[in-house]
Motif scaffolding. Structure first.
Motif, PDB file in Angstrom:
ATOM      1  N   GLY A  44      -2.720   1.209   3.092  1.00  0.00           N
ATOM      2  CA  GLY A  44      -2.901   2.419   2.303  1.00  0.00           C
ATOM      3  C   GLY A  44      -2.819   2.119   0.821  1.00  0.00           C
ATOM      4  O   GLY A  44      -3.000   0.987   0.372  1.00  0.00           O
ATOM      5  N   ARG A  45      -2.535   3.146   0.046  1.00  0.00           N
ATOM      6  CA  ARG A  45      -2.505   3.035  -1.401  1.00  0.00           C
ATOM      7  C   ARG A  45      -1.100   2.701  -1.915  1.00  0.00           C
ATOM      8  O   ARG A  45      -0.094   3.201  -1.404  1.00  0.00           O
ATOM      9  CB  ARG A  45      -2.957   4.353  -2.029  1.00  0.00           C
ATOM     10  N   ALA A  77       1.351   5.410  -2.883  1.00  0.00           N
ATOM     11  CA  ALA A  77       2.049   6.143  -1.828  1.00  0.00           C
ATOM     12  C   ALA A  77       3.527   5.763  -1.794  1.00  0.00           C
ATOM     13  O   ALA A  77       4.348   6.505  -1.230  1.00  0.00           O
ATOM     14  CB  ALA A  77       1.409   5.874  -0.469  1.00  0.00           C
ATOM     15  N   GLY A 107      -7.193   8.644   4.139  1.00  0.00           N
ATOM     16  CA  GLY A 107      -6.626   9.127   2.892  1.00  0.00           C
ATOM     17  C   GLY A 107      -7.678   9.255   1.815  1.00  0.00           C
ATOM     18  O   GLY A 107      -8.834   8.874   1.987  1.00  0.00           O
ATOM     19  N   GLU A 142      -3.853   8.909  -5.241  1.00  0.00           N
ATOM     20  CA  GLU A 142      -3.946   9.424  -3.871  1.00  0.00           C
ATOM     21  C   GLU A 142      -3.446  10.860  -3.807  1.00  0.00           C
ATOM     22  O   GLU A 142      -2.399  11.194  -4.368  1.00  0.00           O
ATOM     23  CB  GLU A 142      -3.149   8.548  -2.911  1.00  0.00           C
ATOM     24  N   GLU A 148      -2.786  10.422   9.589  1.00  0.00           N
ATOM     25  CA  GLU A 148      -2.983   9.465  10.674  1.00  0.00           C
ATOM     26  C   GLU A 148      -3.624  10.172  11.864  1.00  0.00           C
ATOM     27  O   GLU A 148      -3.216  11.278  12.231  1.00  0.00           O
ATOM     28  CB  GLU A 148      -1.646   8.826  11.066  1.00  0.00           C
ATOM     29  N   LEU A 188      -5.836   5.424   9.683  1.00  0.00           N
ATOM     30  CA  LEU A 188      -5.192   5.914   8.476  1.00  0.00           C
ATOM     31  C   LEU A 188      -6.305   6.457   7.585  1.00  0.00           C
ATOM     32  O   LEU A 188      -7.223   5.731   7.211  1.00  0.00           O
ATOM     33  CB  LEU A 188      -4.432   4.787   7.777  1.00  0.00           C
ATOM     34  N   ARG A 219      -2.898  11.664   2.727  1.00  0.00           N
ATOM     35  CA  ARG A 219      -2.807  10.515   3.643  1.00  0.00           C
ATOM     36  C   ARG A 219      -2.450  11.069   5.013  1.00  0.00           C
ATOM     37  O   ARG A 219      -1.438  11.755   5.173  1.00  0.00           O
ATOM     38  CB  ARG A 219      -1.733   9.533   3.155  1.00  0.00           C
TER      39      ARG A 219
END
Length: 374
Positions: free
Chosen positions: A51-52, A55, A302, A184, A189, A300, A187
């Motif tokens: 991810g980012r 986050a 986002g 971001e 899932e 994931l 996010r």
């Protein structure tokens, strides 16, 4: 009885020139044996995205992931450094953390062994009578983790070159858009009933847009104007020009850096094996894919805003409308990719010829084949 070797079938498949290429063999998607090879030779030996980086803003912020079945914690330590480490207690091997959150220390939910944010063992109750116990030797094993252009990249391979080296062509391609500065906004899932490669291939080509996305964005796509350039060793890409019908798709009105078509260009970038990025002058969204058996994929999902829009008071309203559109497009993709998986189970299923607009799929197949043993 015929015994299939999916890796051999794939090598034979990609030995054909692109001009006569066909989709990957069915066994490459459905075989448990091939998935085991992918876990060992693709996922365990690649940089994978968690991810980012934004986050995890504050010390103690963490998230969890798995690579080839290996549980991993990614967190900010007390100095603000991004770290990854094993998510398995060094005592009786319990999983330590789940999901996302913030912790001051990592405490095992089984016997309360406690670890500092750098992975070192802080305390272990009632261990003073065991002569073999060594606190200094009982820390959580470190795992390689880097911040690459705002993306958290993690690998189990201690010898793999850095993402900046394997993806160096990215700078020349999209370096004018500061990915590391995008913010971001969401996010999530998800888990879909399809093979991870079916979803990856779906992202890589826009050939499906007019039909699969007929209810959302498909009407704005002209296949005759679409091209798919050759990709690079670590990723493939294509791009399209958008109008101002989606406010965030184009450069901010106050942006004086971007000129000409660069103010309208949307990039679709597939970083092998499993990071899919849509990057525009106004926003981005992404998918990180993890196989969950041959027939399921964990996703994931986002996205967020270019810094120009992140500071614009009107941006949240625009993004709310954009997120509604992205979710609708995602639902359409889910339907299409799950139908492909279901179709693969049919006795008459057979891979067909690829369009010139599916060059990225061919390059993806060659990349996977190149990592198979034998």
């Amino acid at each position: 009885m015929t015994i299939h070797d999916p890796a051999a079938e794939l090598r034979a498949n990609v030995a054909t020139p692109f001009e006569a290429a066909r989709a990957m063999p069915i066994s490459v998607y459905t075989s448990e044996t091939f998935l085991a090879l992918e876990q060992e030779h693709v996922f365990a030996k690649s940089w994978l995205c968690a991810g980012r980086a934004d986050a995890l803003k504050a010390p103690g912020d963490y998230l969890t992931m798995e690579i080839a079945g290996e549980p991993i914690i990614v967190l900010r330590d007390r100095q603000g450094t991004l770290r990854a480490m094993s998510n398995v207690c060094r005592h009786r091997m319990s999983i330590l953390l789940e999901g996302r959150g913030t912790v001051r220390t990592i405490i095992c939910p089984y016997h309360a062994w406690t670890y500092n944010l750098d992975g070192s063992l802080r305390g272990a109750p009632a261990m003073e009578l065991n002569e073999s116990f060594c606190k200094e030797a009982s820390g959580l094993p470190a795992i390689r983790c880097v911040d690459w252009k705002g993306w958290i990249m993690v690998t189990l391979d201690p010898d793999l070159p850095e993402p900046g080296e394997t993806l160096r062509e990215m700078d020349d391609l999209v370096g004018y858009l500061p990915m590391q500065d995008y913010v971001e906004v969401f996010r999530e899932e998800h888990r879909w009933n399809t093979n991870w490669k079916i979803l990856a291939e779906n992202f890589m080509e826009s050939y499906h847009l007019p039909m699969c996305h007929g209810g959302t964005i498909g009407g704005a796509v002209d296949l005759k104007k679409m091209t798919c350039p050759e990709g690079f060793p670590g990723f493939n890409f294509h791009h399209i020009l958008k109008d101002d019908s989606v406010a965030l798709s184009i450069a901010h009105r106050d942006n004086t850096t971007l000129e000409g078509d660069d103010r309208y260009r949307t990039w679709l970038i597939s970083v092998y094996p499993s990071l899919m990025i849509t990057l525009t002058p106004g926003y981005f969204w992404y998918l990180c894919l993890t196989p969950d058996g041959p027939g399921h994929v964990k996703i994931l999902y986002g996205g967020g805003l270019h810094p120009d829009f992140a500071s614009d008071p009107e941006a949240p309203a625009h993004f709310e409308a954009l997120k509604t559109l992205l979710d609708a497009v995602n639902d359409e993709d889910r339907g299409c990719t799950e139908r492909v998986w279901k179709g693969m189970q049919a006795r008459h299923a057979k891979p067909g010829a690829l369009s010139h607009l599916e060059r990225p799929n061919y390059e993806f197949a060659r990349w996977i084949a190149g990592r198979m043993p034998g």
